[in-house]
Design a protein around this motif. Structure first.
Motif, short mmCIF file in Angstrom:
data_model
loop_
_atom_site.label_atom_id
_atom_site.label_comp_id
_atom_site.label_asym_id
_atom_site.label_seq_id
_atom_site.Cartn_x
_atom_site.Cartn_y
_atom_site.Cartn_z
N ALA A 1 0.84 -1.21 0.00
CA ALA A 1 0.00 0.00 0.00
C ALA A 1 0.87 1.26 0.00
CB ALA A 1 -0.94 -0.01 1.20
N ALA A 2 1.90 1.27 0.81
CA ALA A 2 2.79 2.45 0.89
C ALA A 2 3.56 2.63 -0.42
CB ALA A 2 3.75 2.30 2.06
N TRP A 3 4.06 1.56 -0.98
CA TRP A 3 4.85 1.62 -2.22
C TRP A 3 4.00 2.15 -3.37
CZ3 TRP A 3 5.06 -0.42 -7.16
CH2 TRP A 3 6.31 -0.43 -7.80
N ARG A 4 2.80 1.60 -3.51
CA ARG A 4 1.93 2.03 -4.61
C ARG A 4 1.45 3.46 -4.41
NH1 ARG A 4 -2.57 -0.46 -5.37
NH2 ARG A 4 -2.69 -1.53 -3.38
N ALA A 5 1.24 3.87 -3.16
CA ALA A 5 0.82 5.25 -2.89
C ALA A 5 1.93 6.23 -3.25
CB ALA A 5 0.42 5.41 -1.43
N ALA B 1 13.77 5.69 -10.43
CA ALA B 1 15.13 6.23 -10.28
C ALA B 1 15.32 6.87 -8.92
CB ALA B 1 15.43 7.24 -11.39
N GLU B 2 14.32 7.62 -8.46
CA GLU B 2 14.40 8.22 -7.13
C GLU B 2 14.47 7.15 -6.05
OE1 GLU B 2 11.18 10.99 -6.55
OE2 GLU B 2 11.77 12.18 -8.30
N TRP B 3 13.64 6.13 -6.17
CA TRP B 3 13.63 5.03 -5.19
C TRP B 3 14.97 4.31 -5.19
CZ3 TRP B 3 11.43 -0.37 -6.28
CH2 TRP B 3 11.42 -1.15 -5.12
N PHE B 4 15.49 4.01 -6.37
CA PHE B 4 16.76 3.29 -6.47
C PHE B 4 17.91 4.08 -5.83
CE2 PHE B 4 15.37 1.32 -10.82
CZ PHE B 4 14.38 0.60 -10.20
#
Length: 189
Positions: free
Chosen positions: A61-65, A89-92
């Motif tokens: 839920a947090a990732w998709r949000a 890219a930001e997450w990586f």
């Protein structure tokens, strides 16, 4: 002494499981990190498998949000598809990036835990559906959405294994080529 909430237990599980893997973290360590007694842990989560499944549901839920919040800042349909790769890219590039928690958990427990396998599949199906909706809104076909989804998934694994966010840029470039070559290039320019 106050008993930790369900969210505080899941916060501790998230930090430990994502950084080190599920199997290396014992319930005693989780008890210490969360401040919960073992009795409290097992009241909330009758087994470690139940805890892992709850952790994955919450992480999904947090990732998709987070992804949707990034993409929702963009209006043009083609750019929305490509914004997925900008968010990746930001997450990586985050210092604690350790790849996909769902792939990691599936690799550790998918063969022995139906609950973990189900949560990993659910996450991937929801992400694939999200990408499909974006690609369809941009005039793409279902097969094109599958190709874009596979590019995103490949970028996630590549970034985790190689330890570089560059995979998102490469996947974005490939997705742009696919979108432009899907029969609607004039519509996308």
């Amino acid at each position: 002494m106050r008993s930790p909430s369900n969210d505080e237990i899941l916060d501790a599980a998230d930090a430990l499981f994502y950084a080190r893997g599920v199997q290396t973290v014992g319930m005693d360590e989780l008890r210490t990190a969360s401040g919960a007694s073992l009795k409290r842990l097992y009241q909330e989560f009758p087994s470690k498998e139940a805890l892992v499944a709850a952790w994955l549901r919450r992480r999904d839920a947090a990732w998709r949000a987070r992804l949707a919040a990034h993409v929702d800042r963009v209006e043009e349909p083609r750019a929305r598809v490509l914004a997925v790769f900008g968010w990746l890219a930001e997450w990586f590039a985050e210092p604690d990036f350790r790849g996909c928690a769902f792939v990691n958990a599936f690799g550790e427990l998918g063969a022995t835990s139906a609950a973990v396998a189900a949560e990993a599949r659910r996450h991937k199906e929801l992400f694939a559906g999200y990408v499909r909706d974006l690609v369809t809104a941009a005039g793409g076909s279902p097969s094109l959405s599958t190709q874009v989804f596979v590019l995103a998934e490949g970028a996630i694994v590549t970034a985790a294994v190689l330890g570089t966010p560059d995979a998102a840029r490469s996947a974005r470039e490939a997705a742009a080529v696919l979108l432009d070559g899907s029969g609607g290039a004039a519509r996308f320019r």
